[in-house]
Scaffold this motif. Structure first.
Motif, PDB file in Angstrom:
ATOM      1  N   ALA A   1       0.848  -1.190   0.000  1.00  0.00           N
ATOM      2  CA  ALA A   1       0.000   0.000   0.000  1.00  0.00           C
ATOM      3  C   ALA A   1       0.885   1.241   0.000  1.00  0.00           C
ATOM      4  CB  ALA A   1      -0.903   0.005   1.234  1.00  0.00           C
ATOM      5  N   VAL A   2       0.599   2.165  -0.889  1.00  0.00           N
ATOM      6  CA  VAL A   2       1.290   3.457  -0.924  1.00  0.00           C
ATOM      7  C   VAL A   2       0.244   4.516  -0.620  1.00  0.00           C
ATOM      8  CG1 VAL A   2       2.476   5.144  -2.374  1.00  0.00           C
ATOM      9  CG2 VAL A   2       3.070   2.714  -2.543  1.00  0.00           C
ATOM     10  N   MET A   3       0.402   5.196   0.502  1.00  0.00           N
ATOM     11  CA  MET A   3      -0.617   6.113   0.978  1.00  0.00           C
ATOM     12  C   MET A   3      -0.025   7.450   1.392  1.00  0.00           C
ATOM     13  SD  MET A   3      -3.581   4.478   0.975  1.00  0.00           S
ATOM     14  CE  MET A   3      -3.953   2.791   0.449  1.00  0.00           C
ATOM     15  N   ALA A   4      -0.591   8.544   0.894  1.00  0.00           N
ATOM     16  CA  ALA A   4      -0.278   9.852   1.451  1.00  0.00           C
ATOM     17  C   ALA A   4      -0.832   9.900   2.871  1.00  0.00           C
ATOM     18  CB  ALA A   4      -0.893  10.947   0.595  1.00  0.00           C
ATOM     19  N   CYS A   5      -0.163  10.640   3.750  1.00  0.00           N
ATOM     20  CA  CYS A   5      -0.519  10.613   5.168  1.00  0.00           C
ATOM     21  C   CYS A   5      -1.735  11.460   5.497  1.00  0.00           C
ATOM     22  CB  CYS A   5       0.660  11.091   6.017  1.00  0.00           C
ATOM     23  SG  CYS A   5       0.976  12.875   5.893  1.00  0.00           S
ATOM     24  N   ASP A   6      -2.244  12.238   4.527  1.00  0.00           N
ATOM     25  CA  ASP A   6      -3.227  13.268   4.857  1.00  0.00           C
ATOM     26  C   ASP A   6      -4.636  12.948   4.361  1.00  0.00           C
ATOM     27  OD1 ASP A   6      -2.383  13.512   2.215  1.00  0.00           O
ATOM     28  OD2 ASP A   6      -2.604  15.687   2.170  1.00  0.00           O
ATOM     29  N   MET A   7      -4.993  11.657   4.328  1.00  0.00           N
ATOM     30  CA  MET A   7      -6.339  11.252   3.928  1.00  0.00           C
ATOM     31  C   MET A   7      -7.085  10.744   5.160  1.00  0.00           C
ATOM     32  SD  MET A   7      -5.644   9.292   0.307  1.00  0.00           S
ATOM     33  CE  MET A   7      -4.519   8.111   1.073  1.00  0.00           C
ATOM     34  N   PRO A   8      -8.001  11.526   5.716  1.00  0.00           N
ATOM     35  CA  PRO A   8      -8.667  11.113   6.952  1.00  0.00           C
ATOM     36  C   PRO A   8      -9.451   9.811   6.841  1.00  0.00           C
ATOM     37  CG  PRO A   8      -8.955  13.469   6.588  1.00  0.00           C
ATOM     38  CD  PRO A   8      -8.347  12.911   5.338  1.00  0.00           C
ATOM     39  N   ARG A   9      -9.863   9.417   5.626  1.00  0.00           N
ATOM     40  CA  ARG A   9     -10.672   8.211   5.474  1.00  0.00           C
ATOM     41  C   ARG A   9      -9.858   7.043   4.909  1.00  0.00           C
ATOM     42  NH1 ARG A   9     -15.969  10.155   2.333  1.00  0.00           N
ATOM     43  NH2 ARG A   9     -16.544   7.958   2.664  1.00  0.00           N
ATOM     44  N   VAL A  10      -8.585   7.024   5.234  1.00  0.00           N
ATOM     45  CA  VAL A  10      -7.701   5.992   4.692  1.00  0.00           C
ATOM     46  C   VAL A  10      -8.130   4.598   5.133  1.00  0.00           C
ATOM     47  CG1 VAL A  10      -6.050   6.227   6.581  1.00  0.00           C
ATOM     48  CG2 VAL A  10      -5.293   5.317   4.386  1.00  0.00           C
ATOM     49  N   ASP A  11      -8.745   4.469   6.303  1.00  0.00           N
ATOM     50  CA  ASP A  11      -9.188   3.151   6.755  1.00  0.00           C
ATOM     51  C   ASP A  11     -10.252   2.577   5.829  1.00  0.00           C
ATOM     52  OD1 ASP A  11     -10.898   5.198   7.573  1.00  0.00           O
ATOM     53  OD2 ASP A  11     -11.442   4.218   9.453  1.00  0.00           O
ATOM     54  N   GLU A  12     -11.188   3.426   5.398  1.00  0.00           N
ATOM     55  CA  GLU A  12     -12.213   2.975   4.455  1.00  0.00           C
ATOM     56  C   GLU A  12     -11.593   2.609   3.113  1.00  0.00           C
ATOM     57  OE1 GLU A  12     -15.806   5.550   4.328  1.00  0.00           O
ATOM     58  OE2 GLU A  12     -14.721   6.733   5.826  1.00  0.00           O
ATOM     59  N   LEU A  13     -10.665   3.429   2.666  1.00  0.00           N
ATOM     60  CA  LEU A  13      -9.998   3.187   1.389  1.00  0.00           C
ATOM     61  C   LEU A  13      -9.271   1.855   1.398  1.00  0.00           C
ATOM     62  CD1 LEU A  13      -8.868   4.052  -1.383  1.00  0.00           C
ATOM     63  CD2 LEU A  13      -7.054   5.247  -0.135  1.00  0.00           C
ATOM     64  N   LEU A  14      -8.523   1.596   2.452  1.00  0.00           N
ATOM     65  CA  LEU A  14      -7.747   0.362   2.513  1.00  0.00           C
ATOM     66  C   LEU A  14      -8.667  -0.857   2.484  1.00  0.00           C
ATOM     67  CD1 LEU A  14      -4.908  -0.882   2.829  1.00  0.00           C
ATOM     68  CD2 LEU A  14      -5.330  -0.906   5.305  1.00  0.00           C
ATOM     69  N   THR A  15      -9.778  -0.787   3.174  1.00  0.00           N
ATOM     70  CA  THR A  15     -10.719  -1.904   3.174  1.00  0.00           C
ATOM     71  C   THR A  15     -11.192  -2.229   1.762  1.00  0.00           C
ATOM     72  OG1 THR A  15     -11.475  -1.414   5.424  1.00  0.00           O
ATOM     73  CG2 THR A  15     -12.961  -2.699   4.038  1.00  0.00           C
ATOM     74  N   VAL A  16     -11.528  -1.205   1.001  1.00  0.00           N
ATOM     75  CA  VAL A  16     -11.985  -1.406  -0.383  1.00  0.00           C
ATOM     76  C   VAL A  16     -10.878  -2.030  -1.226  1.00  0.00           C
ATOM     77  CG1 VAL A  16     -12.777  -0.252  -2.480  1.00  0.00           C
ATOM     78  CG2 VAL A  16     -13.684   0.442  -0.253  1.00  0.00           C
ATOM     79  N   LEU A  17      -9.658  -1.520  -1.106  1.00  0.00           N
ATOM     80  CA  LEU A  17      -8.559  -2.019  -1.930  1.00  0.00           C
ATOM     81  C   LEU A  17      -8.177  -3.452  -1.562  1.00  0.00           C
ATOM     82  CD1 LEU A  17      -6.256   1.137  -2.103  1.00  0.00           C
ATOM     83  CD2 LEU A  17      -7.812   0.273  -3.862  1.00  0.00           C
ATOM     84  N   LEU A  18      -8.155  -3.770  -0.282  1.00  0.00           N
ATOM     85  CA  LEU A  18      -7.821  -5.138   0.118  1.00  0.00           C
ATOM     86  C   LEU A  18      -8.873  -6.122  -0.375  1.00  0.00           C
ATOM     87  CD1 LEU A  18      -6.477  -4.638   3.761  1.00  0.00           C
ATOM     88  CD2 LEU A  18      -5.149  -5.066   1.678  1.00  0.00           C
ATOM     89  N   GLU A  19     -10.124  -5.726  -0.324  1.00  0.00           N
ATOM     90  CA  GLU A  19     -11.174  -6.598  -0.846  1.00  0.00           C
ATOM     91  C   GLU A  19     -11.024  -6.778  -2.346  1.00  0.00           C
ATOM     92  OE1 GLU A  19     -14.353  -9.077  -1.245  1.00  0.00           O
ATOM     93  OE2 GLU A  19     -13.312  -8.469   0.578  1.00  0.00           O
ATOM     94  N   ALA A  20     -10.683  -5.712  -3.058  1.00  0.00           N
ATOM     95  CA  ALA A  20     -10.471  -5.813  -4.509  1.00  0.00           C
ATOM     96  C   ALA A  20      -9.295  -6.722  -4.830  1.00  0.00           C
ATOM     97  CB  ALA A  20     -10.261  -4.421  -5.111  1.00  0.00           C
ATOM     98  N   SER A  21      -8.258  -6.694  -3.993  1.00  0.00           N
ATOM     99  CA  SER A  21      -7.101  -7.560  -4.231  1.00  0.00           C
ATOM    100  C   SER A  21      -7.461  -9.028  -4.030  1.00  0.00           C
ATOM    101  CB  SER A  21      -5.945  -7.175  -3.305  1.00  0.00           C
ATOM    102  OG  SER A  21      -6.157  -7.618  -1.979  1.00  0.00           O
ATOM    103  N   ARG A  22      -8.361  -9.293  -3.137  1.00  0.00           N
ATOM    104  CA  ARG A  22      -8.802 -10.668  -2.905  1.00  0.00           C
ATOM    105  C   ARG A  22      -9.569 -11.205  -4.110  1.00  0.00           C
ATOM    106  NH1 ARG A  22     -13.024 -13.578  -1.356  1.00  0.00           N
ATOM    107  NH2 ARG A  22     -14.394 -11.759  -1.395  1.00  0.00           N
ATOM    108  N   GLN A  23     -10.297 -10.312  -4.769  1.00  0.00           N
ATOM    109  CA  GLN A  23     -11.115 -10.722  -5.908  1.00  0.00           C
ATOM    110  C   GLN A  23     -10.282 -10.930  -7.166  1.00  0.00           C
ATOM    111  OE1 GLN A  23     -14.007  -7.578  -6.116  1.00  0.00           O
ATOM    112  NE2 GLN A  23     -15.051  -8.208  -4.246  1.00  0.00           N
TER     113      GLN A  23
END
Length: 202
Positions: free
Chosen positions: A100-122
């Motif tokens: 995961a490559v993430m800028a530090c200034d996204m307050p909703r990064v937890d939601e974003l990561l959940t979506v991306l991890l689920e997409a990686s599983r698919q």
């Protein structure tokens, strides 16, 4: 396998100049009683390795960062986000399948990561770049570590990475866009952005 079972490393970009914020470090901005860097590290605490590319925190504050992050700086400092990705990924030995490559200034990064991890599983055949409001977000993405490593090696073989673009760094990386909920990748570039996200700017 669930999204929680996906093995990943994480590189957090936290060392920019914040010129549009008058030089105020974005990582130290506070939302809901936690700095943006604290929120980002908490969201990424499940990473196999968590690397923050940016200044070392003030003495006594590092213990508040989840995930036991290590710190590194791009060379030279302020050489751009692509150089920061190269520096951060370069410290990871025996990488996990994803990074995961993430800028530090996204307050909703937890939601974003959940979506991306689920997409990686698919579908794990391509790196995953979110699309938010019609815009691709390469600094909020989940990359196949093998492909990212090869891309970095290729760029380094051609010379220095100072001020190269993310587009150039990722030119050889196969990506798939992932639609995400509106606003999930919103970040803090200006005082107006901060106010809209409920963040106080000193």
């Amino acid at each position: 396998m669930s999204a929680a079972d996906v093995r990943f490393d994480a590189v957090v970009l936290a060392g920019g100049r914040s010129s549009r914020l008058g030089g105020i470090p974005k990582a130290g901005l506070v939302l809901g009683g936690r700095t943006l860097l604290e929120r980002c590290c908490a969201a990424l605490a499940g990473a196999q390795r968590l690397v923050v590319v940016g200044p070392e925190p003030e003495p006594g504050t590092r213990r508040h960062l989840a995930g036991r992050p290590s710190f590194v700086r791009e060379e030279p400092p302020f050489a751009g986000p692509a150089a920061a990705v190269v520096a951060g990924f370069g410290t990871i030995t025996d990488p996990a399948p994803w990074c995961a490559v993430m800028a530090c200034d996204m307050p909703r990064v937890d939601e974003l990561l959940t979506v991306l991890l689920e997409a990686s599983r698919q579908d794990g055949r391509a790196s995953l770049v979110p699309v938010d409001g019609g815009r691709d977000q390469p600094l909020a993405a989940l990359y196949r570590s093998e492909d990212l490593g090869l891309a970095i090696d290729s760029v380094l073989a051609r010379g220095a990475v100072e001020n190269i673009s993310m587009r150039n760094l990722l030119a050889s990386v196969r990506t798939r866009v992932v639609p995400v909920p509106p606003g999930v990748t919103h970040d803090v570039d200006t005082p107006e952005d901060a106010r809209e996200l409920g963040i106080d700017v000193p």
